[in-house]
Design a protein around this motif. Structure first.
Motif: not given
Length: 200
Positions: A82-87
């Motif tokens: 999820h964090g990678a997608y946000l970034l």
């Protein structure tokens, strides 16, 4: 672009403000992030010469560490994804597209299995430093997984080609059996990258 370059020249890097804003927006645990960042950068200092890392890589690692848990705002499960997608899909003022891709990949790779194909899709000039920073961030995040304010032990990381030797006090490992198990498991995760982790 001129505003960005001027800010960097005057030591007011807009990328730092972007990371701070991102951490605040998604309620990142600042204390935990700073603990992980401090350990990651301490390890960086021990291998930067051997791995030919420089100021840019230092900054990328620091920023990734400070937002590596940004995905927890969505869900605990798979929060690295999820964090990678946000970034990867957020507007990150000051960051080049390449830097944003590296940042997203570092967050994606900081735990669990490493998507080697995604790393290999990077340009060669970004691939090698990103792999090396991934290893440093993974070790730092693993060592702080208990989320304790306890001062981490004195540790030494030495690299010889693709062999990493992490030296931790035996007594500390004995008193942190779950971390010791995680470090043993980390050997399996690093193997697809061609690296061998040895614990002294």
């Amino acid at each position: 672009l001129l505003h960005d370059l001027l800010g960097r020249a005057q030591h007011r890097d807009p990328r730092q403000a972007t990371i701070d804003a991102l951490a605040q927006r998604f309620s990142v645990d600042r204390n935990q992030a700073e603990r992980v960042a401090a350990t990651a950068l301490a390890l960086f200092g021990q291998v930067e010469s051997a791995w030919h890392l420089g100021e840019s890589e230092h900054d990328w690692l620091a920023w990734a560490a400070r937002v590596h848990e940004v995905g927890l705002s969505i869900a605990h499960s798979q929060h690295h994804i999820h964090g990678a997608y946000l970034l990867a899909n957020s507007d990150l003022p000051g960051f080049t597209r390449g830097e944003q891709e590296v940042l997203a990949l570092l967050v994606r790779c900081h735990r669990r299995e490493i998507p080697v194909d995604a790393l290999q899709a990077l340009p060669e000039r970004l691939f090698y430093p990103t792999v090396r920073l991934t290893i440093l961030l993974r070790l730092a995040a693993l060592l702080h997984r208990p989320r304790s304010a306890e001062t981490p032990p004195k540790m030494t990381l030495a690299v010889d080609d693709r062999v990493l030797r992490l030296d931790l006090p035996k007594r500390w490992l004995e008193s942190h059996p779950l971390t010791a198990m995680d470090l043993a498991q980390e050997r399996k995760y690093l193997k697809p990258l061609g690296f061998k982790l040895e614990l002294d």
